[in-house]
Enzyme design. Structure first.
Site, mmCIF file in Angstrom:
data_model
loop_
_atom_site.group_PDB
_atom_site.id
_atom_site.type_symbol
_atom_site.label_atom_id
_atom_site.label_comp_id
_atom_site.label_asym_id
_atom_site.label_seq_id
_atom_site.Cartn_x
_atom_site.Cartn_y
_atom_site.Cartn_z
ATOM 1 N N ASP A 30 0.855 -1.192 0.000
ATOM 2 C CA ASP A 30 0.000 0.000 0.000
ATOM 3 C C ASP A 30 0.894 1.247 0.000
ATOM 4 O OD1 ASP A 30 -3.217 0.533 0.972
ATOM 5 O OD2 ASP A 30 -1.803 2.215 1.066
ATOM 6 N N ASN A 87 -12.923 -2.930 2.488
ATOM 7 C CA ASN A 87 -13.813 -1.783 2.579
ATOM 8 C C ASN A 87 -14.748 -1.818 1.378
ATOM 9 O OD1 ASN A 87 -12.481 -0.822 4.894
ATOM 10 N ND2 ASN A 87 -10.930 0.205 3.648
ATOM 11 N N GLY A 93 -15.658 3.004 3.440
ATOM 12 C CA GLY A 93 -14.334 3.612 3.314
ATOM 13 C C GLY A 93 -13.588 3.208 2.051
ATOM 14 N N HIS A 100 -10.172 -5.101 -3.350
ATOM 15 C CA HIS A 100 -8.846 -5.362 -2.769
ATOM 16 C C HIS A 100 -9.005 -5.752 -1.314
ATOM 17 C CE1 HIS A 100 -9.850 -1.068 -2.663
ATOM 18 N NE2 HIS A 100 -9.284 -1.033 -1.466
ATOM 19 N N HIS A 102 -7.030 -5.746 2.233
ATOM 20 C CA HIS A 102 -5.887 -5.190 2.954
ATOM 21 C C HIS A 102 -5.357 -6.267 3.909
ATOM 22 C CE1 HIS A 102 -6.840 -0.787 2.194
ATOM 23 N NE2 HIS A 102 -8.026 -1.313 1.980
HETATM 24 P P1 5GP Z 1 -9.639 1.518 0.218
HETATM 25 O O1 5GP Z 1 -9.704 2.810 0.950
HETATM 26 O O2 5GP Z 1 -10.318 1.600 -1.138
HETATM 27 O O3 5GP Z 1 -10.067 0.319 0.994
HETATM 28 O O4 5GP Z 1 -8.100 1.240 -0.046
HETATM 29 C C1 5GP Z 1 -7.392 1.779 -1.111
HETATM 30 C C2 5GP Z 1 -5.950 1.705 -0.727
HETATM 31 O O5 5GP Z 1 -5.172 1.897 -1.892
HETATM 32 C C3 5GP Z 1 -5.521 2.773 0.280
HETATM 33 O O6 5GP Z 1 -5.013 2.163 1.443
HETATM 34 C C4 5GP Z 1 -4.475 3.586 -0.482
HETATM 35 O O7 5GP Z 1 -3.410 3.991 0.343
HETATM 36 C C5 5GP Z 1 -4.041 2.624 -1.570
HETATM 37 N N1 5GP Z 1 -3.606 3.278 -2.797
HETATM 38 C C6 5GP Z 1 -4.215 4.311 -3.433
HETATM 39 N N2 5GP Z 1 -3.553 4.626 -4.559
HETATM 40 C C7 5GP Z 1 -2.502 3.771 -4.630
HETATM 41 C C8 5GP Z 1 -1.450 3.597 -5.581
HETATM 42 O O8 5GP Z 1 -1.344 4.301 -6.588
HETATM 43 N N3 5GP Z 1 -0.539 2.630 -5.325
HETATM 44 C C9 5GP Z 1 -0.619 1.822 -4.212
HETATM 45 N N4 5GP Z 1 0.333 0.906 -4.061
HETATM 46 N N5 5GP Z 1 -1.603 1.954 -3.298
HETATM 47 C C10 5GP Z 1 -2.531 2.918 -3.517
#
Ligand code: 5GP
Ligand code: ZN
Length: 114
Positions: A30, A87, A93, A100, A102
């Site tokens: 991440d 999420n 969130g 994905h 986490h």
């Molecule tokens: P969500 O909030 O949708 O559950 O998680 C999305 C995750 O993707 C976040 O933890 C954020 O830090 C990560 N993220 C967003 N953009 C990028 C990116 O360009 N590269 C990587 N490796 N992670 C990303």
């Protein structure tokens, strides 16, 4: 899904620190880690969100989960445990519309989550 951020990582159009990859799934660090270990595990197939899973995705999801458990079993930092989070939607969130999981660990997790 040309504009999807994670599809672009799958297609190697965007850089990421990839820690695991096979024909169906990919895992990468991440970009804004919330724990000493924070890896995102994704299906290579574009699925928008958990709410968009279909019965036909069951085998793929089982593979995604076992990929996580096998990865975690090899990481000393995760010997004491870890958390897997999905999420879904705005209130959940979710900020990236490609399913994905986490994998978080390397510290004691709090409960309830924020
Ligand atoms: P969500 O909030 O949708 O559950 O998680 C999305 C995750 O993707 C976040 O933890 C954020 O830090 C990560 N993220 C967003 N953009 C990028 C990116 O360009 N590269 C990587 N490796 N992670 C990303
Ligand atoms: Zn996508």
């Amino acid at each position: 899904m040309d504009q999807c951020l994670f599809c672009r990582i799958v297609n190697k159009e965007l850089e990421a620190t990839i820690v695991y990859e096979d024909d169906e799934v990919m895992a990468f660090e991440d970009i804004r880690p919330q724990a000493p270990v924070h890896i995102l595990f994704i299906p290579k197939k574009h699925i928008r969100a958990m709410a968009h899973l279909a019965e036909e995705d069951a085998r793929l999801m089982a593979h995604l989960f076992t990929t996580i458990t096998e990865f975690a079993a090899q990481k000393d930092e995760l010997d004491a445990g870890y958390r897997v989070v999905v999420n879904n939607g705005n209130d959940g969130g979710q900020t990236v519309d490609h399913l994905h999981l986490h994998l978080l660990g390397g510290r004691r997790m709090g409960w309830p989550p924020g």
